[in-house]
Design a protein around this motif. Structure first.
Motif, short mmCIF file in Angstrom:
data_model
loop_
_atom_site.label_atom_id
_atom_site.label_comp_id
_atom_site.label_asym_id
_atom_site.label_seq_id
_atom_site.Cartn_x
_atom_site.Cartn_y
_atom_site.Cartn_z
N VAL A 1 -4.11 -2.72 8.84
CA VAL A 1 -3.16 -1.71 8.43
C VAL A 1 -2.01 -1.63 9.42
O VAL A 1 -0.83 -1.52 9.04
N SER A 2 -2.31 -1.68 10.71
CA SER A 2 -1.26 -1.61 11.73
C SER A 2 -1.75 -2.22 13.03
O SER A 2 -2.95 -2.31 13.29
N SER A 3 -0.77 -2.63 13.85
CA SER A 3 -1.02 -3.17 15.18
C SER A 3 0.12 -2.69 16.06
O SER A 3 1.29 -2.97 15.78
N ARG A 4 -0.23 -1.94 17.15
CA ARG A 4 0.84 -1.30 17.91
C ARG A 4 0.46 -1.17 19.37
O ARG A 4 -0.65 -0.74 19.70
N GLN A 5 1.40 -1.54 20.25
CA GLN A 5 1.24 -1.28 21.67
C GLN A 5 1.57 0.17 21.94
O GLN A 5 2.59 0.68 21.48
N LEU A 6 0.71 0.86 22.69
CA LEU A 6 0.85 2.31 22.87
C LEU A 6 1.63 2.69 24.13
O LEU A 6 2.03 3.86 24.25
N ASP A 7 1.84 1.75 25.05
CA ASP A 7 2.51 2.11 26.30
C ASP A 7 3.01 0.83 26.95
O ASP A 7 2.51 -0.27 26.69
N VAL B 1 -7.80 8.72 27.07
CA VAL B 1 -8.19 7.45 27.68
C VAL B 1 -7.68 7.47 29.12
O VAL B 1 -6.51 7.81 29.37
N TYR B 2 -8.55 7.13 30.06
CA TYR B 2 -8.18 7.08 31.48
C TYR B 2 -8.07 5.61 31.89
O TYR B 2 -8.92 4.79 31.52
N SER B 3 -7.04 5.27 32.65
CA SER B 3 -6.86 3.88 33.01
C SER B 3 -6.14 3.78 34.35
O SER B 3 -5.58 4.75 34.85
N ILE B 4 -6.17 2.57 34.92
CA ILE B 4 -5.48 2.29 36.17
C ILE B 4 -4.23 1.46 35.85
O ILE B 4 -4.31 0.46 35.13
N LYS C 1 -3.76 9.26 32.55
CA LYS C 1 -4.54 9.95 31.53
C LYS C 1 -3.72 9.91 30.25
O LYS C 1 -2.70 10.58 30.12
N TYR C 2 -4.15 9.07 29.31
CA TYR C 2 -3.46 8.95 28.03
C TYR C 2 -3.97 10.01 27.06
O TYR C 2 -5.18 10.16 26.87
N ASP C 3 -3.06 10.73 26.45
CA ASP C 3 -3.37 11.56 25.29
C ASP C 3 -2.92 10.77 24.08
O ASP C 3 -1.74 10.74 23.73
N VAL C 4 -3.86 10.06 23.43
CA VAL C 4 -3.50 9.16 22.34
C VAL C 4 -3.23 9.91 21.05
O VAL C 4 -2.83 9.31 20.05
N THR C 5 -3.43 11.23 21.07
CA THR C 5 -3.11 12.05 19.90
C THR C 5 -1.67 12.53 19.96
O THR C 5 -0.92 12.42 18.98
N THR C 6 -1.25 13.08 21.10
CA THR C 6 0.09 13.65 21.22
C THR C 6 1.07 12.75 21.95
O THR C 6 2.29 12.93 21.82
N GLY C 7 0.58 11.81 22.74
CA GLY C 7 1.46 10.98 23.54
C GLY C 7 1.93 11.65 24.82
O GLY C 7 2.72 11.08 25.58
N ASN C 8 1.43 12.86 25.10
CA ASN C 8 1.78 13.56 26.34
C ASN C 8 0.84 13.10 27.45
O ASN C 8 -0.22 13.69 27.66
#
Length: 466
Positions: free
Chosen positions: A332-338, A359-362, A378-385
């Protein structure tokens, strides 16, 4: 101690340089206050050659665990121990490990997890090794003789059923991939061969409430494919990368394969099903260019002439999301988030296979100099904040594991725990951070007695789980 290698680059830098001995320290100094609700152990795995040993790549070195015991608001001890596999005394070629008749003979340096009251060090090349709570090596585990393949580094525990899903891959012999299921009591209750036409590197996987997710991607592990290193891992420009989605309890014939762009999936953040029944997969995706750079940084020969930027000690990858529809068999979709270069994505493990928000990442410096600092994101994958805790160029954080607060109910109510590595070679610290606000002052900083080499994966192991 330093190590020399025979290729044009080396993974041994100030960050990766191994330590030469095993030590122990007690009653560690703490800046701040350790929450009394945190009672357990933080174990971190990584490569550490023995003194005088020559190693060509970080993935080929013996594994060493670093552990910190926390209880009653105190940091009771730090210790480090080599994982005592037969590989430690009798190393074999990295390309042979996953096909060795003795699946106990591997370096066991990437992973660490706990399940069913036991602690396991994991690797893609052989049996898991059981580790005692005091960091001693108990021994290889084949689950009562029922396991006949390796266990991959990143099994997934279903937080609802308590079952552990994992895969086993071989590099030169069929079957190339087998799916396994462990009961909550560590009984191997199911093994299913998954048909693959050729052996892709298998390091991670995913689950959702109703599905198991496999990656058949662009990096192959046929030992005959040695493009520019002595390693069996090679990027294929002709192979069609795919993601496979199989119903839990299903068979290889029921796997739906979704073609994707050329990709190597090193680590999964999480996967879940959305309201339409589609499978949403979030990973850190590696492209061809960044595979070459990352593999060279870990010890492979540099793919281009000139100096290799070693500020990022791991493969350069980006948080990416695919949405897959098993009903229509379409992507359905493929997207880079950051745009940050990130590694070691983690979540609150109560949300594994289910909908998640954080999602927490280094994050690391990118090779194109767009970003120049190290940070925890700290990614907020719902709001992008998103939130970020920057260390500038003074320290490199390690994988941040989430420890839930027993009094909290929100997804981020708890603490992030990360091993912090000063870039000037000073002793490491273990940071405990409020996961609801990672940009604030750390809740506690535990000062360790020595420099700790940079490494791979970590696991917070509560006393209540042992």
């Amino acid at each position: 101690m330093s190590i020399t290698v025979e290729n044009s680059s080396t993974y041994i830098t100030a960050l990766w340089e191994p330590v030469a001995d095993e030590i122990e320290a007690v009653n560690l100094e703490v800046i701040g206050t350790i929450p009394t609700a945190l009672n357990g152990r933080y174990f971190r795995n990584g490569p550490n050659p023995t003194p005088g040993e020559q190693v060509d790549h970080a993935w080929s070195a013996p594994g060493m665990l670093h552990g910190i015991r926390i209880a009653d608001g105190r940091a009771q001890w730090y210790r480090n121990r080599w994982i005592r596999t037969s590989f430690l005394d009798h190393p074999i070629d990295n390309g042979q490990q996953a096909d060795a008749k003795d699946l106990t003979n591997h370096n066991c340096n990437p992973g660490i997890l706990h399940h069913g009251g036991k602690i396991f060090a994991t690797a893609d090349a052989g049996f898991p090794y059981e580790i005692g709570p005091e960091l001693d090596t108990v021994g290889a585990c084949d689950f009562g003789g029922r396991l006949h393949t390796p266990m991959n580094t990143h099994p997934k525990i279903d937080p609802v059923t308590g079952e552990l899903h994992f895969i086993g891959a071989t590099r030169t012999t069929t079957p190339y991939l087998t799916y396994h299921l462990l009961s909550p009591e560590n009984n191997l209750i199911r093994s299913e061969v998954i048909d693959l036409p050729e052996p892709a590197q298998q390091h991670d996987m995913a689950i959702t409430e109703h599905y198991v997710v496999f990656y058949d991607h662009s990096v192959l592990t046929d030992a005959a494919m040695k493009a520019y290193t002595t390693s069996p891992f090679s990027w294929s420009d002709t192979k069609q990368a795919r993601i496979g989605v199989m119903p839990k309890g299903g068979t290889s014939a029921e796997v739906v394969w979704f073609p994707i762009e050329p990709t190597f999936v090193l680590h999964t953040a999480n996967a879940h099903e959305d309201a339409q029944g589609r499978v949403v997969v979030e990973v850190n995706r590696v492209t061809r260019e960044n595979w070459d750079l990352g593999f060279a940084r870990l010890g492979g020969a540099a793919p281009t002439t000139g100096a290799l930027d070693m500020r990022n000690p791991v493969p350069e990858s980006y948080l990416h999301r695919w949405v897959l529809d098993p009903k229509t068999r379409t992507v359905v979709s493929s997207r880079q988030l950051d745009e940050r270069a990130i590694e070691f994505p983690t979540i609150n493990n109560d949300h594994v296979g289910r909908d998640h928000r954080y999602v927490y990442s280094i994050a690391y410096p990118r090779h194109d100099a767009r970003d120049t600092s190290y940070s925890i994101v700290k990614y907020d994958v719902t709001t992008g904040n998103n939130q970020e805790l920057s260390f500038a160029d003074t320290a490199v954080p390690g994988e941040a594991d989430f420890a839930a607060s027993p009094e909290g109910s929100g997804e981020d109510e708890g603490w992030l725990i990360s091993l912090i590595h000063p870039t000037n070679g000073d002793p490491a610290e273990l940071w405990i951070m409020d996961a609801t606000d990672i940009g604030g002052t750390p809740t506690a900083r535990i000062k360790l007695p020595r420099r700790v080499p940079y490494g791979f994966h970590a696991n917070w192991i509560p006393d209540s789980d042992l």
